[in-house]
Enzyme design. Structure first.
Site, PDB file in Angstrom:
ATOM      1  N   GLU A  71       0.796  -1.237   0.000  1.00 31.80           N
ATOM      2  CA  GLU A  71       0.000   0.000   0.000  1.00 31.80           C
ATOM      3  C   GLU A  71       0.825   1.281   0.000  1.00 31.80           C
ATOM      4  OE1 GLU A  71      -2.803  -0.513   3.212  1.00 31.80           O
ATOM      5  OE2 GLU A  71      -3.506  -2.419   2.429  1.00 31.80           O
ATOM      6  N   GLU A 129      -6.226 -10.658  -1.577  1.00 36.48           N
ATOM      7  CA  GLU A 129      -7.060 -10.459  -0.378  1.00 36.48           C
ATOM      8  C   GLU A 129      -8.535 -10.406  -0.761  1.00 36.48           C
ATOM      9  OE1 GLU A 129      -5.650  -7.172   2.043  1.00 36.48           O
ATOM     10  OE2 GLU A 129      -3.551  -7.663   1.665  1.00 36.48           O
TER      11      GLU A 129
HETATM   12  O1  G3I Z   1      -4.575  -8.646  18.679  1.00 36.39           O
HETATM   13  C1  G3I Z   1      -5.256  -7.501  19.210  1.00 36.39           C
HETATM   14  C2  G3I Z   1      -5.929  -7.866  20.508  1.00 36.39           C
HETATM   15  O2  G3I Z   1      -4.947  -8.212  21.456  1.00 36.39           O
HETATM   16  C3  G3I Z   1      -6.764  -6.670  20.986  1.00 36.39           C
HETATM   17  O3  G3I Z   1      -7.472  -7.025  22.118  1.00 36.39           O
HETATM   18  C4  G3I Z   1      -7.754  -6.242  19.910  1.00 36.39           C
HETATM   19  C5  G3I Z   1      -8.551  -4.988  20.305  1.00 36.39           C
HETATM   20  O4  G3I Z   1      -8.867  -4.197  19.187  1.00 36.39           O
HETATM   21  O5  G3I Z   1      -7.031  -5.929  18.748  1.00 36.39           O
HETATM   22  C6  G3I Z   1      -6.299  -7.025  18.230  1.00 36.39           C
HETATM   23  O6  G3I Z   1      -5.610  -6.606  17.081  1.00 36.39           O
HETATM   24  C7  G3I Z   1      -6.390  -6.430  15.931  1.00 36.39           C
HETATM   25  C8  G3I Z   1      -5.795  -7.325  14.852  1.00 36.39           C
HETATM   26  O7  G3I Z   1      -6.448  -7.076  13.640  1.00 36.39           O
HETATM   27  C9  G3I Z   1      -5.945  -8.819  15.179  1.00 36.39           C
HETATM   28  O8  G3I Z   1      -7.294  -9.144  15.269  1.00 36.39           O
HETATM   29  C10 G3I Z   1      -6.281  -4.968  15.512  1.00 36.39           C
HETATM   30  O9  G3I Z   1      -6.957  -4.148  16.457  1.00 36.39           O
HETATM   31  C11 G3I Z   1      -6.910  -4.781  14.167  1.00 36.39           C
HETATM   32  O10 G3I Z   1      -6.661  -3.445  13.722  1.00 36.39           O
HETATM   33  C12 G3I Z   1      -6.269  -5.746  13.195  1.00 36.39           C
HETATM   34  O11 G3I Z   1      -6.892  -5.569  11.952  1.00 36.39           O
HETATM   35  C13 G3I Z   1      -6.233  -6.134  10.838  1.00 36.39           C
HETATM   36  C14 G3I Z   1      -5.857  -5.028   9.864  1.00 36.39           C
HETATM   37  O12 G3I Z   1      -5.311  -5.577   8.685  1.00 36.39           O
HETATM   38  C15 G3I Z   1      -4.804  -4.091  10.438  1.00 36.39           C
HETATM   39  O13 G3I Z   1      -3.604  -4.776  10.602  1.00 36.39           O
HETATM   40  C16 G3I Z   1      -7.183  -7.122  10.174  1.00 36.39           C
HETATM   41  O14 G3I Z   1      -7.387  -8.234  11.046  1.00 36.39           O
HETATM   42  C17 G3I Z   1      -6.611  -7.587   8.845  1.00 36.39           C
HETATM   43  O15 G3I Z   1      -7.570  -8.336   8.158  1.00 36.39           O
HETATM   44  C18 G3I Z   1      -6.236  -6.372   7.997  1.00 36.39           C
HETATM   45  O16 G3I Z   1      -5.646  -6.840   6.820  1.00 36.39           O
HETATM   46  C19 G3I Z   1      -5.286  -5.818   5.862  1.00 36.39           C
HETATM   47  C20 G3I Z   1      -4.048  -6.309   5.142  1.00 36.39           C
HETATM   48  O17 G3I Z   1      -3.024  -6.587   6.078  1.00 36.39           O
HETATM   49  C21 G3I Z   1      -3.584  -5.275   4.117  1.00 36.39           C
HETATM   50  N1  G3I Z   1      -4.657  -4.919   3.223  1.00 36.39           N
HETATM   51  C22 G3I Z   1      -5.897  -4.487   3.833  1.00 36.39           C
HETATM   52  C23 G3I Z   1      -6.383  -5.565   4.812  1.00 36.39           C
HETATM   53  C24 G3I Z   1      -7.695  -5.162   5.412  1.00 36.39           C
HETATM   54  O18 G3I Z   1      -7.538  -3.994   6.176  1.00 36.39           O
END
Ligand code: G3I
Length: 380
Positions: free
Chosen positions: A160, A267
């Site tokens: 990105e 994705e």
């Molecule tokens: O692991 C923590 C947990 O300990 C905590 O209690 C909880 C509270 O919010 O958050 C958890 O982390 C979350 C993590 O996913 C694991 O579930 C983050 O808040 C959350 O922001 C994170 O979201 C991920 C996001 O990327 C940001 O990294 C999504 O699962 C994931 O599907 C998404 O994937 C991205 C690709 O990497 C890049 N392209 C876009 C795609 C969708 O946004």
């Protein structure tokens, strides 16, 4: 649409599938149906690959030939502090991929999101210098790519980097601000040093948009001209039911394959919920407020919507199959609707249904339409 799919499956098989309480072992799998066309992949979470959800793990390994860690290879997870790497969660994917003969995709080395603040800071809290940040980038890439050398098929090296609007081709990120526009070249060169045999990809969303796609082509052509080691491009494909058009999807595949790069759909999911903002911008920082009218399928996806979703997937896979000489992999972003990021984006706490398998881990009509697309292709 759906009856047409069933028409070309042997009747006994159709009966078997329809009466099955889940994806039955005897039924044909996505993995076998797409063998010979392209890898069919899935993004999984740590719980699934480390024994916390055995039913999901079993379905994932039976149906898919490739796995991408949804979060556990991001900088924040692997390298939370300057002197501390934590490979435990990521190692579980390497073990899972090996045990199930799945290709492992590394996601992702250099991204503006999910990267701890310390990475961009110098001594005393001010901004890091170009030299310091380049050294950190190189060290991180060598540590991570080096550890999984020979086990990761390919890396999303930079994720990105392109802007969604404005005059600049590149997004305004700390990587670009501190290092300069050559941060991409540097990242790919470091990854090549660390594992000369791994495939190296640029990955982004919204590439079906004409502006972003042509900027991406320019960016990648420049890299190729400078001899930067890049093998492929990932078009993330966070789609909706109506958008983008199949024509734009196909144009995107062709634009990148004409550069001589492998094309991966990295994705894929299809958001079925109504939206107020621009749904094609999958930027994780985009947040919206919702109300009940924007969350209409809390108690399940109605049959006619299931059919719309199945048709959308069939249409997309017909484009992918038609371009199978260029498309090396299609990865679904999540195994099932219970675990999709789209339940929390861009509005938290909704009930979305974007994948092939439902919350009870049962195959949806969309699953059978993707399965059917492969068979239809084979029978041509
Ligand atoms: O692991 C923590 C947990 O300990 C905590 O209690 C909880 C509270 O919010 O958050 C958890 O982390 C979350 C993590 O996913 C694991 O579930 C983050 O808040 C959350 O922001 C994170 O979201 C991920 C996001 O990327 C940001 O990294 C999504 O699962 C994931 O599907 C998404 O994937 C991205 C690709 O990497 C890049 N392209 C876009 C795609 C969708 O946004």
């Amino acid at each position: 649409m759906f009856p047409k799919i069933l028409n070309f499956l042997p009747p006994a098989l159709v009966a078997g599938i329809l009466t099955a309480s889940g994806v039955e072992p005897a039924a044909p799998t996505l993995r076998s149906a797409y063998n010979g066309s392209f890898l069919i992949g899935v993004a999984l979470n740590g719980r699934t690959v480390s024994g916390g959800n055995t039913k999901a793990a079993e379905i994932a390994s039976r149906q898919f030939s490739s796995v991408t860690p949804e979060n556990d290879m991001k900088w924040q997870s692997l390298h939370p502090q300057p002197e501390r790497y934590d490979f435990k969660a990521a190692d579980a994917y390497a073990d899972f991929a090996k045990a199930n003969q799945m290709a492992l995709i590394g996601h992702t080395l250099v991204w503006h999101s999910q990267t701890p603040q310390w990475v961009f800071q110098g001594d005393g809290g001010q901004q890091a210098t170009r030299e310091v940040l380049l050294k950190r980038m190189r060290d991180h890439i060598h540590a991570v790519v080096g550890r999984y050398k020979g086990r990761v098929k390919g890396w999303d090296v930079v994720n990105e980097a392109l802007s969604d609007g404005g005059p600049d081709v590149l997004r305004d990120s700390p990587w670009r601000r501190i290092i300069g526009d050559d941060f991409l070249d540097q990242a790919f060169r470091f990854a090549k040093e660390a594992d000369p045999k791994a495939e190296l990809y640029y990955n982004d969303y919204g590439l079906e948009n004409e502006r972003k796609r042509s900027n991406c082509v320019k960016l990648l052509r420049g890299m190729l001209d400078r001899g930067v080691p890049i093998d492929g491009v990932g078009t993330q494909s966070h789609f909706q039911l109506e958008k983008p058009s199949l024509d734009e999807v196909e144009k995107t595949i062709k634009a990148f394959s004409e550069l001589g790069l492998k094309v991966m759909v990295t994705e894929l999911d299809v958001d079925v919920l109504p939206s107020r903002g621009n749904p094609s911008i999958a930027d994780i920082n985009r947040r919206e407020q919702g109300d009940a009218s924007l969350d209409p399928y809390v108690s399940g996806l109605p049959a006619e919507m299931q059919q719309k979703l199945a048709k959308r997937y069939a249409d997309l896979f017909s484009v992918y199959l038609r371009n199978r000489k260029s498309v090396a992999r299609v990865t679904l972003w999540g195994l099932d609707d219970g675990q999709t990021w789209l339940n929390g984006f861009p509005i938290r706490g909704r009930t979305n249904h974007p994948l092939l398998i439902d919350r009870d881990l049962k195959p949806k009509p969309a699953f059978f339409s993707v399965l059917g697309s492969a068979k239809e292709q084979r029978n041509r």
